[in-house]
Design an enzyme around this catalytic site. Structure first.
Site, PDB file in Angstrom:
ATOM      1  N   LYS A 133      10.800  54.114 -34.400  1.00  0.00           N
ATOM      2  CA  LYS A 133      11.514  54.226 -35.533  1.00  0.00           C
ATOM      3  C   LYS A 133      11.236  55.092 -36.262  1.00  0.00           C
ATOM      4  O   LYS A 133       9.920  55.735 -36.019  1.00  0.00           O
ATOM      5  CB  LYS A 133      11.467  53.005 -35.985  1.00  0.00           C
ATOM      6  CG  LYS A 133      12.340  53.121 -36.968  1.00  0.00           C
ATOM      7  CD  LYS A 133      11.639  51.752 -37.434  1.00  0.00           C
ATOM      8  CE  LYS A 133      12.516  51.236 -38.884  1.00  0.00           C
ATOM      9  NZ  LYS A 133      12.718  49.537 -38.975  1.00  0.00           N
ATOM     10  N   SER A 191      17.374  46.654 -39.218  1.00  0.00           N
ATOM     11  CA  SER A 191      16.969  47.927 -39.539  1.00  0.00           C
ATOM     12  C   SER A 191      16.346  48.926 -38.605  1.00  0.00           C
ATOM     13  O   SER A 191      16.430  50.059 -38.553  1.00  0.00           O
ATOM     14  CB  SER A 191      15.665  48.472 -40.725  1.00  0.00           C
ATOM     15  OG  SER A 191      14.570  48.266 -40.795  1.00  0.00           O
ATOM     16  N   SER A 200      13.745  42.637 -38.688  1.00  0.00           N
ATOM     17  CA  SER A 200      14.425  44.412 -37.973  1.00  0.00           C
ATOM     18  C   SER A 200      14.222  44.401 -36.685  1.00  0.00           C
ATOM     19  O   SER A 200      14.072  45.430 -36.680  1.00  0.00           O
ATOM     20  CB  SER A 200      14.325  45.626 -39.556  1.00  0.00           C
ATOM     21  OG  SER A 200      14.513  45.546 -40.806  1.00  0.00           O
TER      22      SER A 200
END
Lengths: 472, 85
Positions: free
Chosen positions: A82, A156, A180
């Site tokens: 990420k 996320s 997330s």
């Protein structure tokens, strides 16, 4: 071997091929780069692709393996974090205009450990700005769900979930402050682990909430997530919250045997917002585990309904503190929804924050009690993914209410620090047919038991082997 | 901006800084109250920004009431990390 086969193979399948030189790391990296080039314009999972660097690393891995220097099961395998994990010399955007040109001069501990294990950075993955909730467009536009591009992969760690599911990378890293990692894992039909608080170093990971943030692995199978955790777990002197607890051999947990394992099933609250189709899939999953020898135990988690508000106060207060300078100097660069959430959080009082931390203690004691009656706790992992347009509607003009309640079944593990894994457990009837997930939680530092149950479940099902209908 | 002690206490009560008064508060927090709290906290949000965050705060009122009404034993301390089992 057909390229499409390589893209969807597990680490367990790829590693022996690389080790015995039946497959070259260069060939493997090229296959994934071709896949990214073909489908990323649709899925939008990658913010940055490090193609040239990845091919150089692949050539190096090829030379090392040929010379007898095989480092282990991740050697020669591509991975992508990420884009809030610092990668030295590689742009790290945090999904934000405010940091869109940041090139770190240091490496996060997680990516450093992956690099040392011989894994190859292939790019940086899309996310919601600063990992802050759902409903945003993001720096480069939203990632899309490979199972239906009009649906959200959830966030996320949206790019991490979408990229693995779409066969763009076999291993990804996400972060989880209130679900997330687990929510996109569920929505994309892959496996995601939020480890115990302190199990994985957060050095070099941009903070959202110091006491709720966790970094964790995401992959297509439970066994691959176990292999990834094996490499990235463990104490780190650069992260004062990292735990000294020893890291066991997770591969030994992949026995497929769940005989006598006690699975706690909540009798109230957690199923309140679960669709009938989702609940049916969850009941089928635990029924299967019972058939495999596990014992089902009814449990009640007292005060579970407080998890959402406790998480909201802790997360909001800590995020507002972390972004204090940014709010003063660069507020206009933040997405409207993120700015709104941070500004609203400045109204929390210190008394509220401390009370939330005290309720956290109450909830931790409650989980200690729950785990005296069961070895793992089964929880829903939310319903199927939402429509993307519906989720981001109102980003320019903040929605009312702008903070839709997150499923409390995720927040419990963040607030109490216990490990939690999400596994695919079915699909909606559709159309479109979208993945559903089941969540298991365990005692602190008992990720091995989660892998044990995950392996047994995936040995008896094929949900994790299904591929999204996505062509380049 | 000068904030009177009375207004500050009223403001803190409405946003949760003080318990008893908050219990009887209406869910909608007046803009002038938010302005006072923002000044007291040093964030000094503009009225435009306060109008944006007001619906967020209003929407949380019910959830926060349950939170504030929850009684904890005096012996319970805050936890930042994890509890060993």
């Amino acid at each position: 071997m057909a390229e499409s086969e390589i893209l969807f193979m597990s680490v367990a399948g790829l590693a022996p091929l690389l080790r015995t030189r039946k497959l070259s790391p260069v060939e493997l990296v090229r296959a994934f780069l071709d896949r990214i080039e073909a489908v990323n314009p649709k899925v939008n999972a990658f913010i940055t692709v490090t193609g040239e660097q990845a091919l150089e690393q692949a050539k190096k891995a090829e030379r090392e393996i040929a010379a007898g220097g095989y480092r282990g099961p991740l050697h020669g395998l591509p991975y992508a974090p990420k884009d809030l994990l610092a990668t030295k010399g590689v742009r790290t955007t945090n999904g934000s205009k405010a940091t869109s040109n940041w090139i770190p001069d240091h490496e996060s501990t997680v990516t450093e450990r992956l690099n040392q294990a011989g894994a190859i950075l292939i790019g940086k993955l899309n996310l919601l700005e600063f990992a802050m909730g759902s409903g945003q467009k993001g720096l480069v536009g939203p990632a899309r769900n490979p199972w239906d591009l009009t649906y959200s992969p959830s966030g996320s760690s949206s790019g991490s979930g979408a990229a693995v599911a779409a066969g763009m990378v076999p291993l990804a890293i996400g972060s989880d402050t209130g679900g997330s990692i687990r929510n996109p894992a569920k929505s994309c039909g892959i496996v995601g682990l939020k480890p115990t608080y302190g199990r994985i170093s957060r050095f070099g990971v941009t903070t959202l909430s110091w006491t709720l943030d966790h970094v964790g692995p995401m992959a297509k199978t439970n066994a691959d997530v176990a292999r990834l955790l094996q490499v990235i777990a463990g104490p780190d002197p650069r992260d004062r919250t990292s735990a000294a607890a020893p890291v066991p051999d997770y591969i030994k947990a992949l026995t497929g045997n769940v005989k006598g394992l006690r699975i706690g099933v909540p009798t109230e609250y957690f199923f309140d917002r679960v669709h009938a189709e989702t609940e049916a899939a969850l009941r089928r999953a635990i029924s299967l585990l019972k058939d495999l020898g596990a014992a089902l135990v009814d449990v009640k988690v007292r005060n579970a309904s407080l998890c959402g508000v406790v998480s909201s106060i802790i997360l909001g207060s800590e995020a507002a503190a972390f972004h204090e300078k940014g709010l003063k100097q660069n507020a206009d660069l933040l997405e409207p929804l993120v700015r709104e959430r941070l500004e609203a959080a400045t109204f929390h009082s210190a008394a509220d924050y401390i009370k939330a931390l005290r309720i956290r203690t109450v909830l931790m004691e409650e989980m200690r009690r729950v785990f005296q009656t069961c070895d793992v706790l089964m929880l829903p992992a939310g319903n199927a993914a939402p429509k993307l347009d519906g989720e981001i509607a109102g980003t320019d003009a903040p929605s009312d209410p702008p903070l839709p309640p997150r499923p409390d079944s995720y927040n419990l593990a963040n607030v109490t620090g216990i490990p939690a894994i999400v596994l695919p457990c079915g699909f909606t009837a559709g159309p479109p047919s979208l993945p559903l997930g089941i969540q298991f939680c365990a005692k602190p530092f008992d990720e091995a038991t989660l892998f044990r149950i995950g392996h047994a479940y995936q040995s008896a099902t094929d949900w994790h082997r299904r591929r999204p209908p996505l062509n380049g | 901006m000068t904030v009177s002690r009375r207004r500050l206490l009223q403001s803190l009560a409405l946003t949760g800084g003080a318990g008893p008064a908050a219990e009887g508060a209406e869910p909608g927090i007046p803009l002038e109250v938010l302005r006072s709290v923002s000044a007291a906290h040093g964030t000094n949000l503009s009225d435009d920004r306060l109008r944006v965050v007001k619906p967020v705060l209003d929407s949380r009122a019910g959830q926060l009431r349950a939170f504030r009404n929850f009684e904890i034993d005096d012996t319970v301390s805050p936890t930042l990390g994890i509890l060993e089992y």
